[in-house]
Every structure is written in C-alpha cells, then in structure tokens.
Design a protein around this motif. Sequence first.
Motif, PDB file in Angstrom:
ATOM      1  N   TYR A  36     -24.958 -27.360  34.851  1.00  0.00           N
ATOM      2  CA  TYR A  36     -23.631 -27.500  34.237  1.00  0.00           C
ATOM      3  C   TYR A  36     -22.664 -26.461  34.800  1.00  0.00           C
ATOM      4  O   TYR A  36     -21.516 -26.773  35.106  1.00  0.00           O
ATOM      5  CB  TYR A  36     -23.770 -27.334  32.717  1.00  0.00           C
ATOM      6  CG  TYR A  36     -22.491 -27.506  31.949  1.00  0.00           C
ATOM      7  CD1 TYR A  36     -21.887 -28.754  31.854  1.00  0.00           C
ATOM      8  CD2 TYR A  36     -21.887 -26.421  31.321  1.00  0.00           C
ATOM      9  CE1 TYR A  36     -20.706 -28.915  31.142  1.00  0.00           C
ATOM     10  CE2 TYR A  36     -20.713 -26.571  30.605  1.00  0.00           C
ATOM     11  CZ  TYR A  36     -20.125 -27.821  30.516  1.00  0.00           C
ATOM     12  OH  TYR A  36     -18.964 -27.970  29.815  1.00  0.00           O
ATOM     13  N   ARG A  40     -19.334 -27.469  36.710  1.00  0.00           N
ATOM     14  CA  ARG A  40     -18.025 -27.074  36.198  1.00  0.00           C
ATOM     15  C   ARG A  40     -17.272 -26.208  37.217  1.00  0.00           C
ATOM     16  O   ARG A  40     -16.068 -26.336  37.385  1.00  0.00           O
ATOM     17  CB  ARG A  40     -18.163 -26.302  34.875  1.00  0.00           C
ATOM     18  CG  ARG A  40     -18.454 -27.167  33.670  1.00  0.00           C
ATOM     19  CD  ARG A  40     -17.340 -28.160  33.391  1.00  0.00           C
ATOM     20  NE  ARG A  40     -16.050 -27.522  33.187  1.00  0.00           N
ATOM     21  CZ  ARG A  40     -15.541 -27.229  31.994  1.00  0.00           C
ATOM     22  NH1 ARG A  40     -16.202 -27.539  30.906  1.00  0.00           N
ATOM     23  NH2 ARG A  40     -14.372 -26.657  31.896  1.00  0.00           N
ATOM     24  N   LEU A 391     -22.863 -25.201  25.351  1.00  0.00           N
ATOM     25  CA  LEU A 391     -21.878 -26.153  25.876  1.00  0.00           C
ATOM     26  C   LEU A 391     -22.538 -27.158  26.815  1.00  0.00           C
ATOM     27  O   LEU A 391     -22.225 -28.348  26.794  1.00  0.00           O
ATOM     28  CB  LEU A 391     -20.752 -25.409  26.602  1.00  0.00           C
ATOM     29  CG  LEU A 391     -19.837 -24.559  25.715  1.00  0.00           C
ATOM     30  CD1 LEU A 391     -18.815 -23.817  26.561  1.00  0.00           C
ATOM     31  CD2 LEU A 391     -19.139 -25.416  24.661  1.00  0.00           C
ATOM     32  N   SER A 392     -23.484 -26.669  27.644  1.00  0.00           N
ATOM     33  CA  SER A 392     -24.126 -27.582  28.585  1.00  0.00           C
ATOM     34  C   SER A 392     -24.920 -28.642  27.837  1.00  0.00           C
ATOM     35  O   SER A 392     -24.955 -29.803  28.233  1.00  0.00           O
ATOM     36  CB  SER A 392     -25.018 -26.804  29.551  1.00  0.00           C
ATOM     37  OG  SER A 392     -26.180 -26.362  28.891  1.00  0.00           O
ATOM     38  N   PHE A 395     -22.541 -31.178  26.350  1.00  0.00           N
ATOM     39  CA  PHE A 395     -22.062 -32.082  27.388  1.00  0.00           C
ATOM     40  C   PHE A 395     -23.137 -33.087  27.789  1.00  0.00           C
ATOM     41  O   PHE A 395     -22.921 -34.283  27.840  1.00  0.00           O
ATOM     42  CB  PHE A 395     -21.608 -31.293  28.624  1.00  0.00           C
ATOM     43  CG  PHE A 395     -21.138 -32.188  29.729  1.00  0.00           C
ATOM     44  CD1 PHE A 395     -19.852 -32.707  29.705  1.00  0.00           C
ATOM     45  CD2 PHE A 395     -21.999 -32.551  30.749  1.00  0.00           C
ATOM     46  CE1 PHE A 395     -19.434 -33.566  30.688  1.00  0.00           C
ATOM     47  CE2 PHE A 395     -21.570 -33.418  31.750  1.00  0.00           C
ATOM     48  CZ  PHE A 395     -20.289 -33.922  31.714  1.00  0.00           C
TER      49      PHE A 395
ATOM     50  N   THR B  79     -15.438 -29.817  25.021  1.00  0.00           N
ATOM     51  CA  THR B  79     -16.618 -30.324  25.729  1.00  0.00           C
ATOM     52  C   THR B  79     -17.077 -31.647  25.118  1.00  0.00           C
ATOM     53  O   THR B  79     -17.500 -32.558  25.830  1.00  0.00           O
ATOM     54  CB  THR B  79     -17.757 -29.290  25.666  1.00  0.00           C
ATOM     55  OG1 THR B  79     -17.267 -28.031  26.101  1.00  0.00           O
ATOM     56  CG2 THR B  79     -18.918 -29.695  26.558  1.00  0.00           C
TER      57      THR B  79
END
Lengths: 539, 345
Positions: A36, A40, A391-392, A395, B79
Amino acid sequence: MNEEVARHRAGAGRPPRSLISANLLIAVLFAIPGGYVVWRTATTGEGQLATIASRSTLEPLWRTIQLGFLVSVAAALTGTGLAWLTTRTDLPMRRFWRIAVPLPLVYPSFVGASALQSGLTPGGIVHDLVSVTGVGLDLRLHGLFGAWLVLTLFTYPYVYLPVAARLSTLPTSLEENARLLGDRPVQVFRKIVLPQASSSIAAGSLLVFLYTVSDFGAVHLMRFETLTQTIFRTRLFDQNRSFTLALVLLVLALVVVAAERTVARRGSRTHVVGSRPALPIPLGPWSVPALVTCSLVVGLALFSPALSLADWGLSGWTRQLRGGAGLRLDLNDLVGPTWNTVWISVVAATLAIVAVMPVAYLLTRHNSRVGGLINGVVVAGFAIPGLVVALSLIFWTLHASPFDFLIGTLPVLVFAYVVHFGAQAVRTAQVAVSTVPPRMEDAARLLGAGRLRRLRTVELPLMAPGLAAGGGLVMLSTMKELPATLLVSPIGFRTLAVEIWNTYEAAYLPEMALLALVLVAISALMTWMLIVRRVTYLA
Amino acid sequence: MQNRHHHLTTVLATTLLLTALVAGATSCGGDDDGQTLTIYSGRSEKLVGPIFAEFEAVTGVTLDVRYGSSNDLALAISTEGDKTPADVFLSRSPGPAGYLDDQGMLAPIDTKTLERVDPGDRSPDGTWVGFAGRARVLVYNIDEVAEADLPGSVFDLTGPGYQNLVAVPGSNSSFQDWFTVFRLRNGDDMAVRWLDDMVANGARFYPKNRAIVEAVGRNEIRFGLVNHYYNHQEVAANGDAQRSANHGFNQGDDGGLMIIATAAILDQSDDRELANRLLTHLLSDSQQRYLTDTVYEYPLAIGVDAAETLPPAPADTVGAVQIADVAAEFTRTIEIIEASGILDQ
C-alpha cells in the motif's frame, strides 16, 4: 530413505511444495501494508524523488538512524545482561526479576514516556522522593538523549525475552566444562554464552531498531523529529510527503533486516538435547552490583512510571475525599475492556506463531533464497507505523478484495495485529526451529512417525520456550496497540488501550493512570502464566 | 506432566478462538430494524458521549460511534471513500473537515442548522458547522497577581514585568494553531520577534497545557499561555484549593483565539435527514448548555451564553481565518518555534 535424510541434513533438500505455497500466501498477506505504501507513493502527486533527496527528508532520516542504532545497542546490552543474570546466576529473587524485567514493554509509548518524564521533573513523584534523600535531580528529558533513554527502557525486553529463552534451552554442559577447566564467569560468558545467544541478541536488537524507527509517542513527547514524526505531522495535509517518507522508512527497514540476516547466518548454534536445569553461577561479591543494576533498570523502566501513575490515580481519589469531582470510572469501563484485551492478545499471539512457523521452517531447514525474501517482507513490516497498517487494511478490504463485508469485524482487527506484529515472532521462531537437531527428527522419521506426529511429539516441546517468548512479544504489543484498534475494530469494541486513550484525550489524568496500572498488572499476570512459567519449566 | 501442560494450552487456545469467532459473528449480526447512524468522532467520548446518549434516548435511533484522533479519522474516511460507513464526522478543529471537503466528501448541511451559528463559525460553502469553542487565554496565580495588574495584550508579556514569569507550551498543537494565526495576522517578522523576545525575557517551556495550569496553581510559575478549559477542570476538581484563574486578553488582541470543534455530514450518508437532526441536536440550547456548563467549552449557537465562569470569548476563530496551504503554514510555524529556542527554555 537414507539419501533423503542425508540431503535433508545438508540443508539442500528441496522444500516440499506445500511449504512453498504456505510461504507464498503468508508473504502476500504480510506485504499488504508495504504494498500500500509503495502504491500510494507511486500514485499520490509527483516530485517524490525530489522529496527523498531534500534536506527535510535526509535530516530526519539521519536522526532516525542515529536513534535506532543507539537504542538498539543499549537495549542489546541491557537485555542480554539481564537475561544472563536471571537465567544463569544465583541472583537473589530471580523469580521476581523474571516477571518484572520483561514488563516495561507493556507501557503504551505515550503513557510510559509521559509518566516517566513528568515523574522525573520537579513536582513529579520520583523527583520529590529522590530529593528526600538529598539528591537534587533535575532531569528534563528531551531530544536525542530523552528519546534514547525512554525507548531503551521500554524496548530492552525485545532482547531480554528471546535471549532468556535461548539461554534456558542451552545445554549447560559446555559452560560447566569451561568452568571446571578454570574459566571465570566473565570468560564463560564471552566464550560460550555470547556466541550461542548471538542470533537471539541480533533478532531482538532488530526488533528494537524497527520499533524505535516506527515509534511516534516517545519521540513526539521528547520533540525529536524522526521520519515517523514527520510522517505523522504531514499525514493529512501533505500526503505525498507522508507516504514518500513511509517508503523511505520501509527501505531503511529492509536494509537493516538484510544486514541482520547476514550476521545471524554466521552465528554458530548448538542443538538442544534434553537439557537439565543449569547449575547457577555463584555471583559471590558481585551479587550487590548485579542487584543494583537490576533494580536500577527495573526501577526506572517499570516502577518510576508506575509510581507516577499511582500518584496521579491517588490524586483523583484524594480529590474525591476532599469533596471534589469523583472518579469518572466505573466497573463497566474496566471489566469488558480487560477481558477483550486478554483474549484478543492471546488469539493474536497464537495466530502470529502459527503464521510465522512455515517461514521459520523454510528459512532454517532449507536455507532458500525465497525464504530470505519472505523473511524480509514479514519482518520489515514492523517498521510501518500502525496507522498506515490500519489504512492499508481498510483500503484492501473495501476496495481490492472480495472481503468488504468483513470491514469493522474482529477477524480484520486480529489480522491487523498479526500482520503488524508477526515480525516479533518470526525470528524467535527461526531460532526455535534451528535448536531442534535434524538428527532427532530424522530418527523419528526413520521410526515411521508422520509429519504431524513429529511436529507434536518431537519438535514442539523443544521449540516451546522460543515460541512462547516470540508469542509473548506479540501478546504484549497487541495489548497496547492503539491506531489499528481505533480504526479497524468493530465499533464499540474496547480494549484497555482504547480506554486509556479515551481518558487521556479527555485529560482525565487519574482515571487514565488507574487504567494504565490495570493494564500493567494484567500483563504481568499473563507474562507470568504464559511465558515465564513455560520458559523456566522447560529450562 | 508435560502432556497435561500441552492439553491445557490446547484447551485454552481453542476456547479463546471460539470466543473470538462467536464475538465476531455477533458483531456481524448487525442491529435490529431500528434506525442507526454511524459517527466518527474526533472529540473524546468523555466529552460528547452524554450528548449522543441523550439523542438516542429522545429519538430511539442507535448511534454507532468510532472515536479516534480527528486527523486519523479523516484519513480513514478518505481511504474508505465511497464505501465509508460514516454519516457524521466530528473534528477537534476545522482542518480535518476542510480536508474532507476538498476531497468532495461532505454534503451540504441544512440552512436552518447552519444558521444556528455565526457565519464565522461555519464553512463558507456550508459543509461544516462549529459546535463548541476552546479559547487561548492567560492563566495566572491568584495569590501573586492582582486582577488590575493583568496584561491587556499578549505583546505586554515581553516586557520587564514578566521576566522569567511566563510558561509557554511551545510543542503543543493548540499553541501552534494559535501561533500560525498570529503569524499570518502580524507577518512573520513580527511573530518571530515576539517569540524571540519571549525567549530573551526568560519565558519557560512546558510540554503541556495541563502541566502549566498545575504549575501556576502551586506557584511554580506565575503566568501561562493555555487553552481555557484546563483551569476550569482543575477548579471543579480541587475547589478553592486551586490557586489559578483564567484571564482573557482585550477584545481583538492577537493573544486570544477561539479554536472551534466542527461537525460535518458525509456525502455518502444514506440518511442525511437523520444526520442533520443530530447536528441540530448538537446545536440545541440544552446540549450547548451542557457543553458550556459541564465541560466548560464555549457554546457557538446564537443566543446561548457561555457559562459565567468562562472569560469573555475571543473575537477571532481559527475557522474564520482562511489558510491557503495548511501543511506549509504549520511546517513554517514549527520551524520558527524550534529556531526560537523556546523549547530549550
């Protein structure tokens, strides 16, 4: 059959296909956060190369390396020394030290660092208690020194636990022979113990390094701008920079992991063959300095923050007695979160061990290049800040997998813990696997024992101390984990760390302090039940 | 013996795994058919929890609240993107809401709700609304300083009368918010000079607002630049034993600043009407009274007066000052603060 055994012993045997596929699966899962970051960085804005080469990157990078190196060295010395003292000598009160020494690991970095810092400054409880003895202590912890001291005190258990586990499985005959031949304890330590424990020391120091470079709480409080500090400061309004720096951090971690692999490969090792309790080395007149050292380390790292916390908690209680505001904390704030903390950390630790076992086998039994690569992926992930891991996963679960229905459920949270902290179990698992003599497994194989039976009856019992130590690290880390717990847990799922953060945010200092003390007490209990008892039992 | 140990471990592990699965399954089960709203709150549960509880009690709606730091929650929402479960986002300051607005993730709020507050306390395009304020004030020791001698301006603090007497929380984010606005208003040169003069005048660094209020209370230092509510919390906790009080600078002086907490509705929300009702509830007289009487924040709804114990509200709010490049400005602020040497005082 004999040919197979011979090839196997030479470490040249082709790994079975099932082992390879298990490893590939694990590598893919553990690569999610790193992948990720790469993705990003590549897709957010432009000018990443200029960012990497700029002064505002290179300076924090240099500070990060400096701090990581200094903390690793200090933690290695402290952890190894304490491990030797508590497992190999007749240090008084060994049982107590074995429980107390690994515990500083459990302070969430922001709580531990601020308790330590304010305890030592004027007006703080430790400062005031010390000044009663006439010593004027004016230690305003900040900058490189402050960050170094605090992080060393809270991370040396990463070295202590694996080294103590290793020492407790080492055959004592070597040391005893050396002593019979007239070597003094220091010489025995240098000639016999150090070489045998070196791979565990390297593994632990690596974890210390990765923890240090990814820590936010302590460096923030000490105002020492490392890469992670910059990543946090720019995380919302300058994401281009933030992700680029996270990538720099990841590359740094990979380099260090590779370096450690090279060192660890050179280390010699002795296999365990049914060990018996070591004959403790009499410290004699050295007991006093040894006790002073232990007391100083544990006093600073464990008790002085605890004392500050107790002081804060007590202030809330006396406030209530004086008719001021009562404690805003009831049993419901305690019971549920405590139970959640206990079970989820044990589940995460167990799954982490299961997840890293195939990697450990591939690496130690087959010595393959792929194994080294997968080891890098698993271990370097520890350097990725927890927020980015969270966050990864958000996502990946929502946008890049068929598992979007899993978002906000416990499996995703446990998965986050395992991916984030699995690194802490993988090196100790490798050491554990490597302590099982292949000859012993060969014997079992020749006697017709199946793979599972061999694992259960021959290997697991021998590996248990090492695995318990690695699992213990994962457990303690999970107990204090915050960013992932806040962002990917089911809504309403509370751990003690979450409650501590809640009260900290509301500036309810006494309540926060009491919750933090509960966390320390619970982890002490669990460390004793699940790690210390096992390790010494098998010693 | 060894075997029994293994059995125990196996049993323990199995039990825990089962617990996990059962817990996971029940949490997946979802709620009954009642209405629910999901809130991501950057304000602490201890502060806003009672407001949510009241809303649930009055409306019968279930609120699922995820608490966290405002910046992290904003990142999580962006996100999650179009799949975010969040209906409402509460933030400590306008920045994170503004970030989501820039991403086009916020829905316009009903005009009636927006008009509960002054235009300066809401976003120009009506995508977020302020609901509570925290003021930057000067805290002082009441035994050492007479009310009549209190300074009217933050610029007075560099004078000889304040040598070695003022505490500054240089690394604190609220102080940095304030200093950023101070700098934009007065220009870099003047702001740098003010900070350098403070350092030369022997201002002392403390890492936290609360530490300053405590230090002033026990007369370790006489004055401090802090957020207003810490002193009120200490007074509530300690009564007359707390020997410190807040002082607001003159109206319009650059020393005062209001940092406002904001509420916003996500564009993805499938029940914006209900979300609007929650915002109206947040700005209702009764909840605004709770915010000011119980947790000592400044109410922002028109017609609701601040609790009497609070110093007069500063005229300027962070939200009203438009900052073009937030990241660059904050980076510059931190550079100036670090270069001033205040952090080593």
